[in-house]
Scaffold this motif. Structure first.
Motif, mmCIF file in Angstrom:
data_model
loop_
_atom_site.group_PDB
_atom_site.id
_atom_site.type_symbol
_atom_site.label_atom_id
_atom_site.label_comp_id
_atom_site.label_asym_id
_atom_site.label_seq_id
_atom_site.Cartn_x
_atom_site.Cartn_y
_atom_site.Cartn_z
ATOM 1 N N LEU A 23 2.281 8.423 5.631
ATOM 2 C CA LEU A 23 1.650 9.072 4.553
ATOM 3 C C LEU A 23 1.252 10.577 4.867
ATOM 4 C CD1 LEU A 23 -0.625 6.847 2.557
ATOM 5 C CD2 LEU A 23 1.566 7.638 1.796
ATOM 6 N N ARG A 24 0.851 10.624 5.967
ATOM 7 C CA ARG A 24 0.667 11.986 6.419
ATOM 8 C C ARG A 24 1.780 12.849 6.488
ATOM 9 N NH1 ARG A 24 -2.529 13.089 4.964
ATOM 10 N NH2 ARG A 24 -4.561 12.474 5.914
ATOM 11 N N LYS A 25 2.732 12.543 6.865
ATOM 12 C CA LYS A 25 4.003 13.434 6.796
ATOM 13 C C LYS A 25 4.496 13.795 5.229
ATOM 14 C CE LYS A 25 6.313 11.704 10.833
ATOM 15 N NZ LYS A 25 6.680 10.342 11.121
ATOM 16 N N GLU A 26 4.184 12.885 4.358
ATOM 17 C CA GLU A 26 4.366 13.011 2.839
ATOM 18 C C GLU A 26 3.311 13.784 1.908
ATOM 19 O OE1 GLU A 26 5.620 9.294 1.494
ATOM 20 O OE2 GLU A 26 6.840 8.728 2.914
ATOM 21 N N SER A 27 2.078 13.708 2.411
ATOM 22 C CA SER A 27 1.221 14.241 1.545
ATOM 23 C C SER A 27 -0.188 14.441 2.229
ATOM 24 C CB SER A 27 0.683 13.316 0.250
ATOM 25 O OG SER A 27 -0.239 12.499 0.782
ATOM 26 N N GLU A 28 -0.973 15.297 1.589
ATOM 27 C CA GLU A 28 -2.407 15.689 2.318
ATOM 28 C C GLU A 28 -3.470 14.989 1.798
ATOM 29 O OE1 GLU A 28 -2.966 19.887 3.107
ATOM 30 O OE2 GLU A 28 -0.857 20.225 2.238
ATOM 31 N N VAL A 29 -3.319 13.526 1.191
ATOM 32 C CA VAL A 29 -4.158 12.905 0.602
ATOM 33 C C VAL A 29 -5.135 12.488 1.899
ATOM 34 C CG1 VAL A 29 -2.998 10.689 1.051
ATOM 35 C CG2 VAL A 29 -4.536 10.778 -0.850
ATOM 36 N N PRO A 30 -6.462 12.694 1.607
ATOM 37 C CA PRO A 30 -7.585 12.492 2.706
ATOM 38 C C PRO A 30 -7.274 10.739 2.889
ATOM 39 C CG PRO A 30 -8.406 13.346 0.698
ATOM 40 C CD PRO A 30 -7.118 13.275 0.232
ATOM 41 N N ALA A 45 0.948 -1.176 0.019
ATOM 42 C CA ALA A 45 -0.153 0.047 -0.005
ATOM 43 C C ALA A 45 0.963 1.310 0.153
ATOM 44 C CB ALA A 45 -0.964 0.094 1.126
ATOM 45 N N LEU A 46 1.937 1.168 1.009
ATOM 46 C CA LEU A 46 2.819 2.562 0.975
ATOM 47 C C LEU A 46 3.500 2.678 -0.430
ATOM 48 C CD1 LEU A 46 3.950 4.912 2.676
ATOM 49 C CD2 LEU A 46 5.722 2.827 3.382
ATOM 50 N N GLU A 47 3.913 1.657 -1.146
ATOM 51 C CA GLU A 47 4.581 1.694 -2.140
ATOM 52 C C GLU A 47 3.576 2.465 -3.268
ATOM 53 O OE1 GLU A 47 6.782 -1.980 -3.152
ATOM 54 O OE2 GLU A 47 6.023 -1.635 -5.320
ATOM 55 N N LEU A 48 2.206 1.787 -3.327
ATOM 56 C CA LEU A 48 1.460 2.329 -4.391
ATOM 57 C C LEU A 48 0.842 3.760 -4.215
ATOM 58 C CD1 LEU A 48 -0.744 -0.818 -4.750
ATOM 59 C CD2 LEU A 48 0.418 0.122 -6.536
ATOM 60 N N ALA A 49 0.840 4.090 -2.783
ATOM 61 C CA ALA A 49 0.513 5.510 -2.480
ATOM 62 C C ALA A 49 1.525 6.482 -2.956
ATOM 63 C CB ALA A 49 0.265 5.627 -0.793
ATOM 64 N N ARG A 50 2.845 5.857 -2.720
ATOM 65 C CA ARG A 50 3.847 6.781 -3.403
ATOM 66 C C ARG A 50 4.005 6.992 -4.738
ATOM 67 N NH1 ARG A 50 8.192 4.951 1.353
ATOM 68 N NH2 ARG A 50 7.840 6.479 2.863
ATOM 69 N N ARG A 51 3.762 5.847 -5.577
ATOM 70 C CA ARG A 51 3.868 5.579 -6.975
ATOM 71 C C ARG A 51 2.740 6.415 -7.433
ATOM 72 N NH1 ARG A 51 5.132 0.274 -8.321
ATOM 73 N NH2 ARG A 51 2.783 0.136 -8.843
ATOM 74 N N GLU A 52 1.489 6.128 -7.130
ATOM 75 C CA GLU A 52 0.237 6.423 -7.960
ATOM 76 C C GLU A 52 -0.311 7.516 -7.663
ATOM 77 O OE1 GLU A 52 -0.945 4.329 -10.557
ATOM 78 O OE2 GLU A 52 0.459 2.998 -10.251
ATOM 79 N N GLN A 53 -0.140 8.152 -6.377
ATOM 80 C CA GLN A 53 -0.642 9.383 -5.772
ATOM 81 C C GLN A 53 -2.131 9.364 -5.863
ATOM 82 O OE1 GLN A 53 1.458 12.639 -5.200
ATOM 83 N NE2 GLN A 53 2.896 10.679 -4.753
ATOM 84 N N PRO A 54 -2.849 8.539 -5.111
ATOM 85 C CA PRO A 54 -4.328 8.170 -5.164
ATOM 86 C C PRO A 54 -4.974 9.930 -4.519
ATOM 87 C CG PRO A 54 -3.415 7.259 -3.463
ATOM 88 C CD PRO A 54 -2.198 7.497 -4.115
ATOM 89 N N ASP A 55 -6.156 9.886 -5.127
ATOM 90 C CA ASP A 55 -6.941 11.111 -4.385
ATOM 91 C C ASP A 55 -7.525 10.844 -2.997
ATOM 92 O OD1 ASP A 55 -7.059 12.721 -7.008
ATOM 93 O OD2 ASP A 55 -7.826 10.931 -7.754
ATOM 94 N N LYS A 60 -7.052 21.073 -3.197
ATOM 95 C CA LYS A 60 -6.943 20.675 -4.610
ATOM 96 C C LYS A 60 -5.512 20.519 -4.784
ATOM 97 C CE LYS A 60 -11.222 21.081 -5.545
ATOM 98 N NZ LYS A 60 -11.472 20.553 -3.974
ATOM 99 N N PRO A 61 -5.015 19.352 -5.413
ATOM 100 C CA PRO A 61 -3.414 19.351 -5.573
ATOM 101 C C PRO A 61 -3.080 20.242 -6.761
ATOM 102 C CG PRO A 61 -4.850 17.517 -6.545
ATOM 103 C CD PRO A 61 -5.710 18.316 -5.768
ATOM 104 N N HIS A 62 -3.972 20.651 -7.706
ATOM 105 C CA HIS A 62 -3.280 21.330 -8.896
ATOM 106 C C HIS A 62 -4.255 22.671 -8.755
ATOM 107 C CE1 HIS A 62 -1.786 17.913 -10.237
ATOM 108 N NE2 HIS A 62 -2.759 17.479 -10.343
ATOM 109 N N GLY A 63 -3.511 23.784 -9.128
ATOM 110 C CA GLY A 63 -4.392 25.190 -9.251
ATOM 111 C C GLY A 63 -4.052 25.925 -7.933
#
Ligand code: CA
Length: 222
Positions: free
Chosen positions: A67-74, A37-47, A121-124
């Motif tokens: 993951l929380r340290k690396e991104s703000e993905v819900p 899961a960790l590998e996929l989360a880093r590679r695929e950047q899910p929403d 929003k990741p973009h914009g």
């Protein structure tokens, strides 16, 4: 199409939930253990991420904290009834929501949609430049996850440079963008603000790695 990373070690449940999410218009990436899961989360950047708490290998809470340290993905956690809920809430794993098993599929979909609506929003809204991240909506700047306090003009100047990453911007351009067309002060005010930005963002402000001076032309951020 929003991408959901779904992690659950019970194969039947995993299949069922994945199928339902797909029928509701999501693309689903599946894993049955925490490490994959960790590998996929880093590679695929899910929403959105949906993690079962009890997983072989890295468990859902640890996964969440990393993951929380690396991104703000819900992140939504799936938890068993009882003591596990206390752990989920009490450990402040950084999860955004949790769902107690057994849950209904429509409930899960509703929670996933709600998490997506709340997600930054990741973009914009966000500009990135190496380890500098600028959140336009919240007007906040982070350097390797540490918030950096900027004045209004410093923020506008940095945002202008980051929107044009890699391009050399003249003092005149920066003045019209940040101070406005009617600015009639000293154009060197740009240099002063660049210096302040360097002091806040550069390891060694006298040898900037990020905010470059292009002699005779202006400034560029890389
Ligand atoms: Ca499990």
């Amino acid at each position: 199409m929003p991408v959901v990373l779904l992690v659950e070690d019970e194969a039947t449940l995993l299949g069922l939930v994945a199928q339902h999410l797909e029928s509701e218009g999501f693309r689903v990436i599946q894993a049955s253990n925490g490490d994959t899961a960790l590998e996929l989360a880093r590679r695929e950047q899910p929403d959105v991420c949906v993690f079962d708490v009890m997983l072989p290998g890295l468990d859902g809470l640890s996964l969440c904290r990393i993951l929380r340290k690396e991104s703000e993905v819900p992140i939504i956690l799936l938890t068993a009834r009882g003591a596990e809920i206390d752990r989920v809430i009490g450990l402040e794993s950084g999860a955004d929501d949790y769902i107690v098993k057994p849950f209904s599929l429509p409930e899960l979909v509703a929670r996933v949609r709600a998490a997506l609506r709340r997600a930054p929003k990741p973009h914009g809204d966000r500009l990135l430049c190496g380890d500098v991240s600028l959140d336009l909506a919240a007007r906040r700047v982070y350097l390797s996850d540490q918030e950096v306090k900027l004045s209004h003009k410093e923020f506008e100047l940095l945002a202008t440079l980051m929107r044009n990453k890699g391009a050399v911007l003249s003092r005149e351009f920066l003045i019209t963008q940040v101070w406005g067309y009617d600015f009639d002060g000293d154009p060197r005010t740009v240099d002063v603000h660049v210096r302040w930005l360097r002091e806040k963002l550069e390891k060694d402000p006298s040898h900037p790695q990020r905010l470059q001076t292009v002699r005779g032309v202006g400034y560029r951020i890389d």
